[in-house]
Design an enzyme around this catalytic site. Structure first.
Site, short mmCIF file in Angstrom:
data_model
loop_
_atom_site.label_atom_id
_atom_site.label_comp_id
_atom_site.label_asym_id
_atom_site.label_seq_id
_atom_site.Cartn_x
_atom_site.Cartn_y
_atom_site.Cartn_z
N GLU A 1 36.46 17.94 -38.72
CA GLU A 1 35.03 17.65 -38.86
C GLU A 1 34.35 17.47 -37.52
OE1 GLU A 1 34.05 14.22 -41.28
OE2 GLU A 1 31.93 14.35 -40.68
N GLU B 1 43.45 15.57 -41.93
CA GLU B 1 42.08 15.59 -41.41
C GLU B 1 41.95 15.02 -40.00
OE1 GLU B 1 39.16 12.72 -42.44
OE2 GLU B 1 37.53 14.16 -42.34
N ASP C 1 38.57 13.97 -37.37
CA ASP C 1 37.14 13.88 -37.03
C ASP C 1 37.05 14.01 -35.51
OD1 ASP C 1 36.17 13.20 -39.68
OD2 ASP C 1 36.95 11.18 -39.36
N HIS D 1 43.20 11.74 -45.32
CA HIS D 1 41.94 11.35 -44.69
C HIS D 1 42.21 10.56 -43.41
CE1 HIS D 1 38.20 8.65 -44.75
NE2 HIS D 1 37.71 9.87 -44.64
N HIS E 1 36.63 8.72 -35.72
CA HIS E 1 35.61 8.83 -36.77
C HIS E 1 34.22 8.61 -36.23
CE1 HIS E 1 33.17 7.40 -40.24
NE2 HIS E 1 33.73 8.45 -40.79
O1 G3P Z 1 35.18 14.53 -44.02
C1 G3P Z 1 35.45 14.14 -45.33
C2 G3P Z 1 35.27 12.66 -45.29
O2 G3P Z 1 36.10 12.23 -44.25
C3 G3P Z 1 33.81 12.39 -44.96
O3 G3P Z 1 33.63 11.06 -44.69
O4 G3P Z 1 32.79 9.53 -43.05
O5 G3P Z 1 35.22 9.53 -43.61
O6 G3P Z 1 34.23 11.32 -42.21
P1 G3P Z 1 33.99 10.35 -43.32
CA CA Z 2 35.76 13.09 -42.01
#
Ligand code: G3P
Ligand code: CA
Length: 384
Positions: A191, A82, A84, A55, A97
């Site tokens: 994302e 991951e 963002d 994450h 993020h």
């Molecule tokens: O994208 C999966 C998880 O990361 C969603 O929460 O707010 O950390 O992007 P967030």
């Molecule tokens: Ca995310």
């Protein structure tokens, strides 16, 4: 306020986005399930189940969304890493993020940018700070990344200032390079953040994302990438641009995707996770990314209750599940697994993983992929 966190059987091998194991498939879900099982992934690279998704990189050990956090995640053995994405003023996609970079960069220490501090309403909430869409990429690259939650992760502050804000293109080049060096692809989970907000500013995310994926050969259905968004509209738009596997993120049951709010669509996440809602998602996505609480709710005492039917229902619709986010620190764990009284100390994260993996999820987002990988190996060993 500044923009913060969204409050947020048997050994199987997942071929690409999904192998649904013993998940019962209904006739109406068969087409979607077949796409999820093969999704063009039938001849593509393999992922283990459950897959461990780092994450924001190995964000429990390094400042999030830095090349240092991504490299450590890969070196620890994370299955997927991951990113963002938010845009700069000149339309480059960068890994943050939030578009509010107050908490994760040293922008406040740059007098030349003092006048850029402002208040904006993003998805209905007002934030005061500095925002990526007000900086060119060249300006943004003069900033250095820092730890988001220094009070919780003091050790990570050692790395404050070490890395810049990465562009997604830079991450793709890094992943290509590391993939060649290791002889196997580096999986990414990407994302789109606040896609409706940015489109209104003339900074649509999906087209430049699709162009970058295409340039790096990650646009096909068998590409080692998942595309994710809390806005189903963004996933639908991506489905028209590329064939890469897609995941609809789901926040708490009472919440409503922001694009639904803007369109006057009254449906909430509770509607999307009904069997009918999941079948609808399976028309344009291969998976869902629910909060862990949608998989196993927590009671008023913070302890885990009984699992919901979401895993069974999503698998029946042909969808994989990548829930988010398991973190080792007591403050983030269900009360069952906290140890001692220090909220920042590690609790029994392995106990939490056992509970969630027992539900049959296909992967999990975690800030500490090293712990997740040991837990996933334990799970597979226990399953024989
Ligand atoms: O994208 C999966 C998880 O990361 C969603 O929460 O707010 O950390 O992007 P967030
Ligand atoms: Ca995310």
């Amino acid at each position: 306020m500044t923009q913060g966190e969204r409050r947020g059987p048997g050994r199987r091998t997942m071929i690409g986005a999904a192998v649904l194991g013993s998940a019962a498939l209904t006739a109406t879900a068969a087409a979607g399930a077949a796409q999820a099982r093969t999704g063009g992934h039938g001849h593509g690279p393999r992922l283990p189940v459950p897959a461990v998704i780092a994450h924001r990189g190995a964000s429990g050990h390094r400042p999030e969304h830095t090349l240092g956090a991504y490299q450590l995640a890969l070196d620890l053995g994370a299955d997927v890493i991951e990113q963002d994405l938010v845009p700069t003023r000149d339309g480059h996609l960068v890994c943050r993020h939030e578009n509010d970079i107050t908490g994760t960069t040293d922008v406040a220490d740059h007098p030349e940018f003092a006048s850029r501090r402002t208040t904006k309403t993003v998805d209905g909430t007002a934030y005061t700070g500095w925002f990526t869409e007000d900086f060119t990429l060249a300006e943004l690259r003069t900033l250095r990344a820092k730890e988001r939650i220094p009070a919780v992760r003091q050790e990570n502050t050692l790395y404050d200032g070490r890395w810049a804000v990465p562009t997604f293109e830079e991450v793709l080049r890094w992943a290509d390079r590391e993939g060649r060096r290791r002889g196997r692809p580096v999986w990414l989970h990407v994302e789109t953040k606040h896609p409706s907000y940015f489109r209104k500013l003339g900074l649509g995310l999906e087209e430049p994302l699709a162009a970058l994926l295409r340039r790096h050969g990650r646009h096909r259905a068998d590409a080692p990438v998942f595309l994710q968004s809390f806005e189903p509209g963004s996933i639908r738009r991506l489905a028209r641009l590329v064939a890469a596997p897609r995941v609809v993120l789901l926040s708490d049951a009472k919440s409503r995707p922001w694009d639904f709010t803007e369109a006057g669509d009254p449906r909430t996440v509770a509607d999307l996770i009904t069997p009918a809602g999941l079948k609808e998602i399976a028309r344009y996505a291969q998976g869902i990314g629910p909060t862990l609480d949608l998989v196993i709710p927590r009671g008023a005492d913070g302890r885990l209750g009984r699992p919901t039917t979401l895993v069974r229902d999503a698998h029946a619709a042909g969808l994989v599940l990548h829930p988010y986010t398991l973190r080792n620190e007591n403050s983030f764990l269900p009360a069952d697994f906290r140890r001692g009284t220090d909220p920042n100390a590690y609790g029994d994260a392995f106990g939490a993983y056992r509970a969630y993996f027992a539900t049959g999820i296909d992967g999990i987002f975690t800030d500490q992929p090293d712990t997740g990988l040991l837990a996933a190996a334990d799970h597979r060993a226990a399953q024989g």
